[in-house]
Design an enzyme around this catalytic site. Sequence first.
Site, short mmCIF file in Angstrom:
data_model
loop_
_atom_site.label_atom_id
_atom_site.label_comp_id
_atom_site.label_asym_id
_atom_site.label_seq_id
_atom_site.Cartn_x
_atom_site.Cartn_y
_atom_site.Cartn_z
N ASP A 15 1.37 -1.19 -0.34
CA ASP A 15 0.14 0.04 -0.17
C ASP A 15 0.66 1.04 -0.01
OD1 ASP A 15 -2.71 1.44 0.55
OD2 ASP A 15 -1.85 2.58 2.19
N GLU B 27 1.57 -0.26 -5.47
CA GLU B 27 0.52 0.80 -5.44
C GLU B 27 1.44 2.04 -4.97
OE1 GLU B 27 -3.04 3.63 -3.35
OE2 GLU B 27 -2.08 2.22 -1.75
N ASN C 274 -13.82 5.99 -1.25
CA ASN C 274 -12.92 7.47 -1.36
C ASN C 274 -13.74 8.44 -1.54
OD1 ASN C 274 -10.83 6.78 0.46
ND2 ASN C 274 -9.39 6.55 -1.19
N HIS D 163 -7.27 4.50 -14.49
CA HIS D 163 -8.65 3.97 -14.00
C HIS D 163 -9.01 5.51 -13.96
CE1 HIS D 163 -10.96 5.72 -10.21
NE2 HIS D 163 -12.03 4.58 -10.34
N ASP E 221 -10.67 1.84 -3.22
CA ASP E 221 -10.59 2.49 -2.49
C ASP E 221 -11.59 3.92 -3.92
OD1 ASP E 221 -8.54 3.67 -1.20
OD2 ASP E 221 -7.37 3.18 -2.68
#
Length: 591
Positions: free
Chosen positions: A259, A292, A386, A314, A382
């Site tokens: 992460d 990530e 988020n 994305h 996320d």
Amino acid sequence: MRKTHAFSGHFGATLLAPQQTRFRFWAPSCASVSVEIEGHPPVPMARDAEGWFEATAPCGAGALYRYRLNPHLAVPDPASRAQPRDVSGPSQVVDPRAYAWQDDDWRGLPWEQAVIYEIHVGAAGGFRGVRAQLARLKALGITAVELMPLSEFPGGRNWGYDGVLPYAPESSYGTPEDLKALVDHAHALGMMIFLDVVYNHFGPEGNFLAAYAAPFFHAGRPTPWGDAIDFRQPAVQTYFAENALYWLMEYRFDGLRFDAVQAIGERDWLVDLAAHVRARVEPGRHVHLILENENNDSGLLRAGFDAQWNDDGHNALHVLLTGEDEGYYANFATDPAGRLARVLAEGFAFQGEMFPTLGHPRGMETGGLPATAFVLFLQNHDQIGNRALGERLTVLAAPQALRAAYGLLLLSPQIPMLFMGEEWGSRRPFLYFTSHPPILGDIVRDGRRREFAAFAHFSDPARRETIPDPNDPATFAASIPPPDEAETPQGQDWLAFFASLLRLRHARITPRLRGAQGLGARVVGPGAVAARWRMADGAILSVGLNLGADTVDLPDWVAGPVLFQYPPAAGTGARLPRHAVTIHLAEPAHG
């Protein structure tokens, strides 16, 4: 023969015999420490010059213990293997050889075979709940399940990024043996299983490290989570490197997702970590290391890491599908099709250019990297969670455009990833949730609502009050994808759609993937791109994707037999209508 696995490192409680355990504890800020084992008198620990404390005590598996720092403070083991009474309770001695592995001959799958399914273990019903879903996911075409972080966190509801004890599987999800049974069952089905690990920070509750190991943190380097972890310290390096090996060797995970590594100040440690893991895992095992990394540091993808989550891909697709342009989507709003074209051709959209919302350059060039070095997705924890209201793309995007985008996702050479519930077109939100004590819970709720004040929809304070409270149990309940959605006609239609795409991927794309390279991509209209790749056997894969409102002309190199089109009659020849995708695979010439 009974097959077991145990990882022995520098930290924590190690069972030496049925009723003998060695305890090792790094506490350089302390002059004296004792280990307190329930039902036993305190055992003083011997200290060496570097602050390592050690003692051996007459106790076995199941014993509960703490480290006594002073008359007022006793703390759990930072390398606890189990925390049956949550983050501030006693640690528990675990016998890692208590579990007998049933599928110990498993060696994993090559990376190019990965089709990843990200899942929140708590929302799936714990370790046993995830295990019950594996056969269904296997039948769909999923080859790798990725678990969101498992390190013991406060309470029973959390995304996992508030973990404070990285060696202890979250007790509300099940026992260590339950987790091993989950991994074992995945392997028996021929599936890989990955774990998301967090080495860049600890959560805000239950972290006592500063009380006994002040050098663990870098006081001159603040982060959003407090002082940065100091990876210059050898003990800190060892703590996390051994944690990675612990999950890979003792729990037999097939890979790790690291992460937010941009928050790890010592980049060289990441390079060393990858080399250390590669050197220690058994020969012949496929073990995959995934990043990530907001920095788009392609150098790490040449230094032992298999792939990185492709946020650029994305973000460009999300803007094209929704038209949103606030927050980090502002970086993609001016030319989303151009950003997507570069993603398809080269991997990252930003390779050293100015990143507007950060105000400085972002990324490195990706030349020579294979397409499989990038994990592409339309949704993940996320990108859904988020959002203030946790909406999925099934709520935000036009249905036909979304299906066209899935055609690209699942048949492009980048490694695809889905998020739980996505396969049946779930419309259930995935929200940010916690189970902090009331005071901290109030701080988290209020802080989250303030974060969205800059967004037009939430500029009104009254509207911000509608953002769900992360600490409310109802927020967690609302985030569980209901399985009965999958039984509806719409759910069945989505499942059939995904299954057909994944069958095509496994039959026609995957065998050609190793070393596939982009041959270029270009914008062919507002919201439309064309791209092509040379596959490992010389075949040419080409795609035309039109997420815009008008029919576009495709270049003549989008050619060859049609592998997939959506809608099924998505135009003829070089014309591609709105909200459509066409994918072609030209076999290599022989002779």
